[in-house]
Motif scaffolding. Structure first.
Motif, PDB file in Angstrom:
ATOM      1  N   ARG A  78       0.810  -1.223   0.000  1.00  0.00           N
ATOM      2  CA  ARG A  78       0.000   0.000   0.000  1.00  0.00           C
ATOM      3  C   ARG A  78       0.844   1.275   0.000  1.00  0.00           C
ATOM      4  O   ARG A  78       0.466   2.280  -0.584  1.00  0.00           O
ATOM      5  N   THR A  79       2.018   1.240   0.627  1.00  0.00           N
ATOM      6  CA  THR A  79       2.841   2.449   0.765  1.00  0.00           C
ATOM      7  C   THR A  79       4.033   2.491  -0.194  1.00  0.00           C
ATOM      8  O   THR A  79       4.759   3.482  -0.219  1.00  0.00           O
ATOM      9  N   TYR A  80       4.223   1.456  -0.993  1.00  0.00           N
ATOM     10  CA  TYR A  80       5.361   1.417  -1.906  1.00  0.00           C
ATOM     11  C   TYR A  80       5.314   2.602  -2.872  1.00  0.00           C
ATOM     12  O   TYR A  80       4.317   2.832  -3.548  1.00  0.00           O
ATOM     13  N   GLY A  81       6.374   3.374  -2.933  1.00  0.00           N
ATOM     14  CA  GLY A  81       6.480   4.521  -3.819  1.00  0.00           C
ATOM     15  C   GLY A  81       6.013   5.832  -3.205  1.00  0.00           C
ATOM     16  O   GLY A  81       6.187   6.890  -3.801  1.00  0.00           O
ATOM     17  N   LYS A  82       5.444   5.783  -2.005  1.00  0.00           N
ATOM     18  CA  LYS A  82       4.892   6.987  -1.378  1.00  0.00           C
ATOM     19  C   LYS A  82       5.962   8.052  -1.157  1.00  0.00           C
ATOM     20  O   LYS A  82       5.717   9.234  -1.368  1.00  0.00           O
ATOM     21  N   ASP A  83       7.155   7.627  -0.750  1.00  0.00           N
ATOM     22  CA  ASP A  83       8.233   8.592  -0.513  1.00  0.00           C
ATOM     23  C   ASP A  83       8.678   9.288  -1.799  1.00  0.00           C
ATOM     24  O   ASP A  83       9.093  10.436  -1.788  1.00  0.00           O
ATOM     25  N   LEU A  84       8.541   8.634  -2.919  1.00  0.00           N
ATOM     26  CA  LEU A  84       8.967   9.191  -4.205  1.00  0.00           C
ATOM     27  C   LEU A  84       7.859   9.971  -4.914  1.00  0.00           C
ATOM     28  O   LEU A  84       8.111  11.013  -5.523  1.00  0.00           O
ATOM     29  N   TYR A  85       6.608   9.488  -4.813  1.00  0.00           N
ATOM     30  CA  TYR A  85       5.511  10.072  -5.583  1.00  0.00           C
ATOM     31  C   TYR A  85       4.436  10.768  -4.746  1.00  0.00           C
ATOM     32  O   TYR A  85       3.501  11.333  -5.293  1.00  0.00           O
ATOM     33  N   GLY A  86       4.546  10.693  -3.440  1.00  0.00           N
ATOM     34  CA  GLY A  86       3.559  11.334  -2.580  1.00  0.00           C
ATOM     35  C   GLY A  86       2.363  10.462  -2.257  1.00  0.00           C
ATOM     36  O   GLY A  86       1.543  10.801  -1.422  1.00  0.00           O
ATOM     37  N   GLU A  87       2.249   9.337  -2.916  1.00  0.00           N
ATOM     38  CA  GLU A  87       1.213   8.338  -2.624  1.00  0.00           C
ATOM     39  C   GLU A  87       1.715   6.992  -3.121  1.00  0.00           C
ATOM     40  O   GLU A  87       2.580   6.927  -3.998  1.00  0.00           O
ATOM     41  N   GLY A  88       1.208   5.940  -2.539  1.00  0.00           N
ATOM     42  CA  GLY A  88       1.613   4.604  -2.955  1.00  0.00           C
ATOM     43  C   GLY A  88       1.172   4.325  -4.384  1.00  0.00           C
ATOM     44  O   GLY A  88       0.143   4.826  -4.836  1.00  0.00           O
TER      45      GLY A  88
END
Length: 104
Positions: A78-88
């Motif tokens: 669910r949270t994969y990519g959140k740090d890079l794109y602002g949302e999973g």
């Protein structure tokens, strides 16, 4: 991604998956979401495992499936990519059950 970028450049329409949209959204200036959330459009991934003892790796596959299905595994998805794109960029296993169609 190339087709999404072309639709953006030509101010056209394009159907894409949510993961591609989230990861490309900063580069896409002319497109917006017109419709999302239809349960029939959910891209579901499945896991399969051989019966116990069928192969030397079966127990590891079974443990991996249990992990993916766990609260911790679902949070990672669910949270994969959140740090890079602002949302999973992926949805968890509950999403298809909680999805209702939205038009914008």
């Amino acid at each position: 991604m190339a087709t999404l970028k072309r639709a953006d450049a030509e101010k056209g329409y394009f159907m894409t998956d949510s993961s591609t949209w989230v990861s490309a959204r900063k580069e896409i200036k002319n497109l917006k979401i017109l419709f999302k959330g239809d349960v029939f459009l959910v891209n579901t991934y499945h896991t399969l495992c051989q019966p116990a003892g069928a192969s030397p790796g079966q127990k590891y596959a079974s443990r991996f499936i249990d992990f993916v299905n766990s609260r911790e595994g679902q949070k990672i998805i669910r949270t994969y990519g959140k740090d890079l794109y602002g949302e999973g960029i992926y949805n968890d296993a509950r999403t298809p059950k909680n999805t209702t169609a939205e038009s914008f």
